[in-house]
Design a protein around this motif. Structure first.
Motif, PDB file in Angstrom:
ATOM      1  N   LEU A   1     -14.237 -33.179 -15.089  1.00 42.27           N
ATOM      2  CA  LEU A   1     -13.137 -34.106 -14.805  1.00 42.27           C
ATOM      3  C   LEU A   1     -13.553 -35.546 -15.065  1.00 42.27           C
ATOM      4  CD1 LEU A   1     -11.657 -32.459 -11.596  1.00 42.27           C
ATOM      5  CD2 LEU A   1     -10.472 -32.748 -13.778  1.00 42.27           C
ATOM      6  N   GLU A   2     -14.808 -35.854 -14.768  1.00 43.55           N
ATOM      7  CA  GLU A   2     -15.275 -37.228 -14.956  1.00 43.55           C
ATOM      8  C   GLU A   2     -15.123 -37.675 -16.409  1.00 43.55           C
ATOM      9  OE1 GLU A   2     -19.142 -37.001 -13.244  1.00 43.55           O
ATOM     10  OE2 GLU A   2     -18.555 -38.105 -11.432  1.00 43.55           O
ATOM     11  N   THR A   3     -15.230 -36.729 -17.309  1.00 41.69           N
ATOM     12  CA  THR A   3     -15.155 -37.109 -18.723  1.00 41.69           C
ATOM     13  C   THR A   3     -13.718 -37.329 -19.200  1.00 41.69           C
ATOM     14  OG1 THR A   3     -15.038 -34.804 -19.411  1.00 41.69           O
ATOM     15  CG2 THR A   3     -17.231 -35.775 -19.264  1.00 41.69           C
ATOM     16  N   VAL A   4     -12.741 -36.921 -18.419  1.00 44.86           N
ATOM     17  CA  VAL A   4     -11.360 -37.032 -18.909  1.00 44.86           C
ATOM     18  C   VAL A   4     -10.515 -38.020 -18.111  1.00 44.86           C
ATOM     19  CG1 VAL A   4     -11.315 -34.698 -19.872  1.00 44.86           C
ATOM     20  CG2 VAL A   4     -10.594 -35.065 -17.511  1.00 44.86           C
ATOM     21  N   CYS A   5     -11.130 -38.771 -17.216  1.00 42.88           N
ATOM     22  CA  CYS A   5     -10.310 -39.719 -16.451  1.00 42.88           C
ATOM     23  C   CYS A   5     -11.024 -41.051 -16.285  1.00 42.88           C
ATOM     24  CB  CYS A   5      -9.942 -39.127 -15.096  1.00 42.88           C
ATOM     25  SG  CYS A   5     -11.337 -38.952 -14.001  1.00 42.88           S
ATOM     26  N   ASP A   6     -10.274 -42.029 -15.832  1.00 45.30           N
ATOM     27  CA  ASP A   6     -10.869 -43.337 -15.604  1.00 45.30           C
ATOM     28  C   ASP A   6     -11.427 -43.456 -14.203  1.00 45.30           C
ATOM     29  OD1 ASP A   6     -10.061 -44.734 -18.155  1.00 45.30           O
ATOM     30  OD2 ASP A   6      -8.116 -43.968 -17.456  1.00 45.30           O
ATOM     31  N   GLU A   7     -10.862 -42.690 -13.286  1.00 47.70           N
ATOM     32  CA  GLU A   7     -11.333 -42.752 -11.912  1.00 47.70           C
ATOM     33  C   GLU A   7     -11.189 -41.355 -11.317  1.00 47.70           C
ATOM     34  OE1 GLU A   7     -10.438 -45.165  -7.752  1.00 47.70           O
ATOM     35  OE2 GLU A   7      -9.207 -45.586  -9.505  1.00 47.70           O
ATOM     36  N   LEU A   8     -12.274 -40.863 -10.710  1.00 49.10           N
ATOM     37  CA  LEU A   8     -12.203 -39.543 -10.075  1.00 49.10           C
ATOM     38  C   LEU A   8     -12.442 -39.707  -8.575  1.00 49.10           C
ATOM     39  CD1 LEU A   8     -12.075 -36.401 -10.216  1.00 49.10           C
ATOM     40  CD2 LEU A   8     -14.565 -36.451 -10.430  1.00 49.10           C
ATOM     41  N   ILE A   9     -11.505 -39.216  -7.787  1.00 45.12           N
ATOM     42  CA  ILE A   9     -11.666 -39.287  -6.328  1.00 45.12           C
ATOM     43  C   ILE A   9     -11.625 -37.878  -5.780  1.00 45.12           C
ATOM     44  CG2 ILE A   9     -10.677 -40.158  -4.167  1.00 45.12           C
ATOM     45  CD1 ILE A   9      -9.386 -42.391  -5.950  1.00 45.12           C
ATOM     46  N   GLN A  10     -12.624 -37.525  -4.983  1.00 40.50           N
ATOM     47  CA  GLN A  10     -12.624 -36.207  -4.343  1.00 40.50           C
ATOM     48  C   GLN A  10     -12.338 -36.385  -2.863  1.00 40.50           C
ATOM     49  OE1 GLN A  10     -16.625 -35.206  -5.831  1.00 40.50           O
ATOM     50  NE2 GLN A  10     -15.723 -33.337  -6.661  1.00 40.50           N
ATOM     51  N   THR A  11     -11.560 -35.492  -2.317  1.00 41.35           N
ATOM     52  CA  THR A  11     -11.307 -35.565  -0.875  1.00 41.35           C
ATOM     53  C   THR A  11     -11.601 -34.211  -0.242  1.00 41.35           C
ATOM     54  OG1 THR A  11      -9.026 -34.779  -0.820  1.00 41.35           O
ATOM     55  CG2 THR A  11      -9.349 -37.098  -1.313  1.00 41.35           C
ATOM     56  N   THR A  12     -12.032 -34.256   1.014  1.00 38.67           N
ATOM     57  CA  THR A  12     -12.210 -33.018   1.781  1.00 38.67           C
ATOM     58  C   THR A  12     -11.620 -33.228   3.161  1.00 38.67           C
ATOM     59  OG1 THR A  12     -14.400 -33.798   2.428  1.00 38.67           O
ATOM     60  CG2 THR A  12     -14.314 -32.172   0.655  1.00 38.67           C
ATOM     61  N   ILE A  13     -11.139 -32.164   3.750  1.00 38.62           N
ATOM     62  CA  ILE A  13     -10.532 -32.292   5.070  1.00 38.62           C
ATOM     63  C   ILE A  13     -11.584 -32.585   6.125  1.00 38.62           C
ATOM     64  CG2 ILE A  13      -9.263 -31.025   6.855  1.00 38.62           C
ATOM     65  CD1 ILE A  13      -7.853 -29.592   4.511  1.00 38.62           C
ATOM     66  N   ASP A  14     -12.782 -31.995   5.945  1.00 37.67           N
ATOM     67  CA  ASP A  14     -13.814 -32.225   6.959  1.00 37.67           C
ATOM     68  C   ASP A  14     -14.722 -33.401   6.620  1.00 37.67           C
ATOM     69  OD1 ASP A  14     -15.329 -31.238   4.930  1.00 37.67           O
ATOM     70  OD2 ASP A  14     -15.830 -29.346   5.903  1.00 37.67           O
ATOM     71  N   GLY A  15     -14.430 -34.100   5.541  1.00 41.62           N
ATOM     72  CA  GLY A  15     -15.230 -35.279   5.208  1.00 41.62           C
ATOM     73  C   GLY A  15     -16.605 -34.968   4.655  1.00 41.62           C
ATOM     74  N   SER A  16     -16.822 -33.721   4.261  1.00 42.15           N
ATOM     75  CA  SER A  16     -18.165 -33.374   3.801  1.00 42.15           C
ATOM     76  C   SER A  16     -18.427 -33.819   2.368  1.00 42.15           C
ATOM     77  CB  SER A  16     -18.387 -31.867   3.915  1.00 42.15           C
ATOM     78  OG  SER A  16     -17.387 -31.157   3.217  1.00 42.15           O
TER      79      SER A  16
END
Lengths: 637, 828
Positions: B685-700
């Protein structure tokens, strides 16, 4: 009783003959530690020589004298001369000693550690005045290295089984009184008064009672029990008899880890000898006391040193602790009242009975009586198995007995009690070695591990090391221990990899407290001790790792970068050749460079760079460390 | 003994623990590993208390209550310790949903459980309605994990009949091990390995069957999590009725607790949890009664065919036919699995109405088989089971079969009457010792099946007989003078079949039980007469080149499909049929390579079809595939585009992002997962976007929360967003829509309704967009999110959930597992 009395007489004669032997005798320290240091090869060479040259000489394999750093050790008896103990005796040295000292006139003073018996020998002092032995009080270890552990007569001749006979004479009640008066406390670690445990068991209802000898020595680097069993098995077994008699037990078990094959072999031999001497079985020595012994081999799980897990293991179950109450003294093995004693506690009993409680209690502090063996290891000149009176200061053990820190390094801390213990900082070296003061300092007495740490030891790394051990050895039953240790370990790993945050320290403390308060058994309850003590005394080191991303001891590899000093490097290319990832480049005879992006911090370049150049230096944060340039490699290294 | 708990003076009974005493006095102490039938274990450490004069925090479950004890159960220190212990426990249990603020909404929009894969959160857990961990977490106010949790990545163990074991959920409370020991003397299962590798297994990792498991199901009953599950019952909703009745599979007549949901039997358990029941009683009853082979309607022969009819018609025809056979030429054959009431009516009917003495009542033998040959001179027969081989029926003039299943005997009948049995009726039976035992109706009979006494009474009435106007089984009992029968609860020994699997019955009224309950075939004494189906290795179809499970339940499958790869465009999908009998299921084209002729699908293992697909390995072939289908996403210059993805959507947005970026958009990719281990494709995904944000419910990992939280924050901060594209589950897309609507940001969603043909013919994928009916397959999959009728979509997605639940039970028991060769019966 006649056969035992006869045996005493025969033993005395045999022993006396041995003392005045007309043929030379080699007492070779061939316990597991000696063998690891090369005693087996040395023995082979010695026996081969004796056979080939038809030398009239005896070779006796004995236990360990405790001077591990000088292994292999040999005591040589030459008729007409005092016995001499030699250290670092390899195959070549032993032949030299045989040819020059035993068959010639040169006592080989260069390898001699001291005279073991009275008499004069040029250039050789008293063995008891050896710096490592001078401050020791060798009571439990009195026979180790001096008698043949496989010959019961040797033990009998050295007052063996007199303590047990005394117990038979005065009866179980008075024996208990004697043990109470001696102030003996469990040597397994927790220091519970022995007599009180016995009292509970004696008072517990039921006819059948069991005694278990806990020889499941599991602390990494600890070998007190192994040495005692290998060097003097009968001393432990006599203790078992005394305890069994006092408790009214009918059956005893020795729970010994299967990784101690020599110890098990010697125990099996000794138990056979006891049967021959009428010291096991029905109606022992016509006293009405019947007792038998079984060796149970453990599979080497650390948790099986915990009483209830050990019982479960003997019963054939999974070595998993159960909550108390009921305590084993009320309901233990097969649901019967059971007392579990550590090897060393049992080894003390013959002494107490034979010499009296008063004699026994002459050493020790207010609440901790007698002596204690320690496996002295780490950054100390003289490592080995030592026995010291309780109440001695840590400083005395480290400096007087251990000879201080090698290479002029600075003492940082002492770790006692193995993975369940903690690190006591250098400024607390006046602390006395007894149960209470060690506990107060956040550590424990434990079964006798004592590891000396110097400035080159990283405290985060030390905590990580011990925690990874307890984590691996957790039986998995309760979450605080099973998950908590892993959680702490992963935080420590994060910190030592330079990815820590200051909040991690609070997390560590919270988890440590949860594990301590919440765990089911001693393993879990003490597992956070290495973390808690290092946090308590060396918080700054943790903060250095986190905030400054540096490891002051240059241990945590992820925080160390390797560099080549342009002025020192001559371009010999040794480092480039050894680098496993080809991170080093440079033209021949010109200074080389390490590519930091490629480097995996293995340190191969540092150890390869010739000492004359010492061009590779390390950086950790803003700290820089150069190696000293030396003309020649130091031989001792 | 008098003691004080939380300043309350209480009295303890002899041998009571502090916990037992407290609970008896309504003082609640959190606890988990304790179970009322088991001795204290002290493993979970949650029931810690403070006791004066005792050091530390003793566990109340193991501490005996003592005179004058002063106990505190609710101090802040204790609650804190318990919370911390639970937090540690939750590091080894998928716990993100426990701390998720949107759980209720999620469960509303995802009412269908993901049935086949591993459980990585509450919404996919079969145990969520009765979860003790969840209750505890709520009680203790657990909200934070100290470090990122770990997922064990253990495969779900489906290798045993009836019991599924997902050790990824196990918290090692040891209840299963202890109940096994308690029920059978020795435990089939135990703790294996140590430290964080500790798990429950059998010696040498044999299967449960090989380890000697008797499938009493006690371990499943005591499991506080979803780790151990009854394969058949696990996906049913929580039972709404519980009825006590008696098992009629053998003369042991065990007392049963029958749990039903909306009139459908779900589970049977022992009433006395202390004594195990046999595998039939515990696991076979619901599947047996709910079998699709059950007779649901009466049938009457018209010429050569049996024609479905209504009761009125059936009774009238039967009565007319029977009138011709009054006398000893008629015979009624039943067995003792019919109730006393039924048999009374049968006998009365035979004697009084048919005036025949040929009422035959057979005792099932020990296997349950009761064959009989018909005496000579018999012209008309009424059978209540398959008691006679069809070959012996030649020469009969009238055959009436009143049975629960259709068989080759009923195929030859003149009249077939559907009977209600077992848990569907009230009545009384006799156990082996001659004691009367009650049957209580626990569920509804299938279709129009009726109690046997009802059928025969109505028949008698239709023939004009008097004295058959019974209104209930109770009325017959009264006439019979049967006093109230009692359940046999207080037995002191497990029935034979519960101790030894080989002692179980194999027939019920002439029907092979294992033909209705597939998993029984895996038990010892396999029935050799049941043919096994050979598995053929296909050579046609589409070959799977690579397959990896890149996150729990998420499989990346690369398939050789040159024609699809040549034409694929971002946002399109394919429809896959795994085998000739499988469903048609759409999967988004995640990636493709026209040169190599391959396509990549991200398959989320959720139901029976996706499960079939992920059971295939590289080298295997899928039967059928069609694509690319659907309208590709319009790739143009939007400006700033935010792509959000969850679950399979993380992979599905890969090529969309790439295409949008190539078209000159500023592409922000926000991907969500419950926990760090649910994320994948970060590098890609990093190679196809300008900004990558990952989220998790438990904050891990990354930002704590859902992807929509990040979108919301960006909008709130006034960031310029021109278009949002959401790909993921219905819940996630619906949430995104809600968030962007007030800002009027153009939002596109890739809808995923149930889809069949994918070409606009069947209409299964109907969605309402802007009050207009659209087909997701040909009009979509992308629609303007703000115009979608989400509630309708939600309701349509659950349309077949009941059928799926039935199917999954069957699919899972035929799943192959290691060690099974081609000829294995479980591949049937």
């Amino acid at each position: 009783m006649t056969s035992l009395q006869e045996a005493f007489t025969k033993a005395r004669i045999q022993w006396d003959k041995l003392q005045d032997s007309k043929v030379p005798i080699f007492f070779v320290g061939a316990a597991t530690c000696g063998r690891a240091a090369g005693a087996s090869e040395m023995l082979e060479r010695l026996r081969g020589y004796i056979k080939a040259k038809s030398v009239d000489a005896l070779v006796i394999e004995v236990g360990c004298l405790g001077l591990c750093y000088l292994e292999p050790l040999v005591i040589v008896h030459k008729p007409g001369a005092p016995r001499v103990c030699y250290g670092n005796v390899g195959p070549d040295e032993i032949i030299a000693i045989l040819e020059n000292h035993v068959l010639g006139n040169d006592p080989c003073a260069q390898w001699a550690l001291g005279k073991v018996t009275a008499g004069e020998l040029e250039g050789i002092g008293d063995f008891n005045e050896h710096p490592m032995l001078r401050r020791q009080v060798r009571r439990i270890l009195r026979n180790c290295g001096l008698i043949d552990p496989e010959n019961s007569y040797h033990y009998l001749a050295r007052d063996g089984y007199r303590g047990f006979l005394k117990a038979l004479e005065i009866g179980p009640g008075k024996t208990l009184e004697e043990v109470k008066a001696s102030g003996l406390r469990g040597r397994g670690g927790a220091g519970f008064p022995t007599w009180r445990k016995w009292q509970f068991c004696r008072n517990a209802p039921g006819e059948t009672k069991y005694l278990i000898c806990n020889a499941d020595e599991g602390d990494p680097g600890a070998f007190m029990n192994r040495s005692l069993i290998e060097g003097d098995p009968h001393a432990v077994l006599e203790g078992v008899l005394i305890a069994g008699f006092t408790l009214g037990a009918s059956q005893g078990y020795i729970y010994c880890r299967a990784e101690y094959p020599l110890a098990i072999h010697r125990l099996e031999l000794a138990i056979g000898q006891m049967r021959e001497l009428g010291l096991l079985g029905e109606n022992i020595q016509a006293s009405g006391f019947s007792f038998d012994l079984t060796i149970k081999k453990g599979a080497g799980a650390f948790v099986c040193g915990e009483e209830t897990a050990l019982i479960a293991s003997i019963e054939g179950g999974r070595g998993m602790p159960r909550p108390r109450p009921p305590f084993p003294a009320e309901s233990g093995l097969w649901g019967k009242p059971t007392v579990i004693q550590n090897v060393e506690s049992l080894g003390n009993l013959p002494l107490i009975l034979n010499n009296g409680a008063k004699w026994y209690a002459q050493y020790g502090s207010e609440s901790s009586k007698g002596t204690k063996t320690f496996a002295l290891a780490g950054k100390v000149e003289r490592t080995g198995l030592v026995e010291v009176p309780l109440g001695i200061t840590l400083k005395d053990v480290i400096y007087d007995i251990g000879g201080g820190i090698p290479s002029d390094k600075v003492l940082k801390a002492v770790q006692t009690g193995g993975p369940s213990g903690g690190c006591i900082p250098a400024e607390k070296m006046d602390l006395t070695v007894d149960y209470e003061s060690l506990t107060e300092a956040g550590s424990i007495m434990g079964s006798g591990g004592m590891i000396v740490l110097d400035e080159d030891n990283c405290m985060v790394d030390i905590a990580k090391y011990f925690l990874s051990f307890t984590q691996e050895e957790s039986c998995g039953k309760c979450p605080p221990c099973r998950v908590g240790t892993r959680a702490m370990l992963s935080i420590l790993e994060r910190i030592s990899a330079g990815e820590g945050e200051m909040a991690d320290l609070d997390k560590l403390e919270t988890i440590a407290q949860t594990v301590k308060d919440g765990s089911l058994c001693g393993l879990g309850q003490t597992a956070p001790n290495p973390v808690l003590t290092t946090l308590r005394y060396f918080r700054k080191e943790y903060e250095d790792h986190i905030e400054k991303c540096r490891c002051p001891a240059f241990v945590c590899s992820q925080m160390i970068s390797y560099h080549i000093d342009r002025d020192r490097c001559t371009g010999c290319g040794a480092c480039a050749r050894i680098c496993p990832v080809k991170a080093i480049s440079g033209e021949a005879k010109k200074p080389h460079v390490i590519d930091q992006h490629v480097c995996i911090h293995c340190g191969a370049c540092l150890s390869t760079c010739p000492d004359v150049y010492a061009a590779v230096y390390r950086r950790s944060g803003e700290l820089t460390r150069y190696e000293a340039r030396r003309e020649k490699r130091d031989k001792t290294n | 003994m008098k003691l004080t708990i939380d300043r309350k003076a209480v009295t303890a009974k002899k041998d009571e623990t502090v916990l037992q005493c407290a609970l008896r006095h309504d003082i609640s102490i959190p606890h988990l590993c304790t179970h009322s039938h088991l001795s204290p274990f002290g493993a979970c450490r949650l029931c810690v208390v403070e006791i004066e004069d005792m050091p530390g925090y003793p566990t109340s479950c193991t501490t005996p209550a003592a005179e004058a004890m002063v106990v505190r159960t609710d101090t802040a220190a204790l609650q804190n310790l318990r919370r911390n212990i639970l937090a540690l426990m939750m590091l080894e249990h998928p716990s993100a949903c426990l701390i998720c603020g949107r759980r209720d909404l999620c469960e509303e929009y995802r009412p269908v459980a993901e049935k086949a894969g591993r459980t990585t959160g509450c919404h996919t857990c079969n145990n969520k309605n009765v979860c003790e961990v969840r209750t505890l977490a709520e009680e203790l106010g657990f909200c934070d994990l100290p470090i990122p949790p770990s997922y064990h990545h253990r495969p779900v163990d489906r290798s045993n009949p009836f019991i599924d074991r997902d050790l990824n959920l196990c918290i090692l409370c040891g209840r299963c091990v202890r109940i096994c020991k308690h029920q059978h003397g020795t435990a089939t299962i135990d703790f294996v390995d140590r430290s964080s590798k500790t798990h429950i297994s059998q010696a040498f990792d044999r299967s449960l069957l090989d380890a000697g498991c008797r499938f009493c199901g006690s371990c499943v009953d005591v499991c506080p999590t979803g780790t151990l599950a009854d394969r058949y019952a696990k996906w049913y909703p929580k039972p709404d009725t519980i009825t006590k009745s008696t098992c009629i599979f053998c003369e042991q007549a065990c007392a049963l607790k029958l749990e039903a949901n909306k009139g459908e039997l779900v589970t049977a358990r022992a009433v006395n949890e202390d004594i195990p029941i046999c595998v039939l009683g515990r696991f076979a009853i619901p599947e047996f009664l709910n079998s699709t082979d059950r007779l649901r309607m009466p049938y009457v022969r018209v010429g050569k065919v049996l024609r479905e009819t209504q009761w009125k018609e059936a009774l009238k025809t039967t009565a007319a036919k029977l009138k011709e056979f009054i006398g000893d030429g008629f015979m009624l054959v039943c067995d003792t699995t019919s109730t006393l009431e039924d048999r009374f009516v049968f006998k009365k009917f035979t004697r009084k109405v048919m005036k025949s003495k040929n009422y035959i009542e057979i005792e099932p033998n020990y296997r349950g088989i009761s064959l009989s040959s018909l005496p000579k001179g018999t012209k008309a027969v009424l059978l209540t089971g398959k008691f006679v081989p069809s070959s012996q029926l030649n020469g009969l003039e009238l055959l009436i079969v009143q049975d629960c299943f259709g068989t080759n005997v009923s195929q030859r009948a003149d009249v077939v009457l559907p009977a209600a049995i077992f848990a569907e009726v009230n009545g009384t039976i006799l156990d082996g010792s001659g004691q009367k035992r009650p049957l209580h109706k626990a569920c509804d009979p299938p279709g129009q099946a009726k109690a046997e006494w009802w059928i025969i009474s109505k028949l008698a009435q239709a023939m004009g007989a008097k004295g058959f106007a019974y209104r209930s089984a109770g009325a017959i009992s009264k006439e019979l003078g049967i006093s109230k029968a009692k359940l046999w609860v207080k037995r002191d020994q497990a029935p034979e079949a519960a101790q030894d699997l080989e002692r179980r019955r194999t027939f019920f009224r002439g029907h092979r039980i294992c033909e209705k309950v597939f998993a029984l075939r895996e038990l010892p004494i396999r029935d050799s007469s049941v043919p096994s189906r050979a598995v053929s290795k296909r050579t046609d179809g589409f070959q799977i080149l690579e397959k990896y499970e890149i996150a729990p339940n998420v499989h990346e499958i690369v398939i050789q499909a040159p024609n699809v790869a040549k034409k694929a465009q971002p946002g399109q999908f394919v429809i896959v049929m795994v085998d000739e009998k499988s469903e048609r299921v759409p999967f988004t084209l995640c990636d493709w390579d026209a040169e190599k002729g391959t396509i990549t699908l991200i398959v989320l293992e959720v139901g029976q079809s996706s499960r079939k697909l992920v059971l295939l390995e590289a080298g295997d072939r899928i039967d059928h595939m069609v694509g690319p289908l659907g309208i590709p996403l319009e790739i143009k210059q939007y400006g700033t585009v935010v792509l959000t993805g969850g679950c399979y959507g993380i992979g599905a947005i890969l090529r969309i992002a790439a295409a949008l970026r190539e078209a000159g958009n500023h592409v922000i990719v926000i991907v969500e997962g419950r926990s760090h281990y649910k994320h994948y494709y970060k590098e890609k995904l990093e190679t196809v976007c300008d900004e990558l944000i990952q989220t998790t419910i438990d904050g891990s990992l990354g930002i704590r929360g859902h992807a929509v939280d990040v979108v919301g924050q960006k909008l709130k901060d006034g960031e310029k967003i021109d278009c949002v594209v959401a790909v993921g589950c219905l819940f996630m897309m619906m949430l995104t829509t809600r968030e962007t609507k007030p800002y009027g940001v153009k939002t596109l969603v890739a809808l995923n309704p149930i889809m069949l043909d994918g070409t606009g013919m069947c209409g299964a994928c109907r969605v309402t967009v802007d009050k207009e009916m659209k087909f997701a397959c040909v009009d979509g999959p992308f629609f303007d999110a703000h115009l979608v009728d989400w509630d309708e979509l939600r309701d349509r997605r659950v349309a077949y959930s009941a059928e799926e639940i039935h199917l999954v039970g069957r699919t899972e028991s035929v799943a192959p597992y290691p060690g099974h060769g081609d000829n294995c019966r479980c591949l049937r």
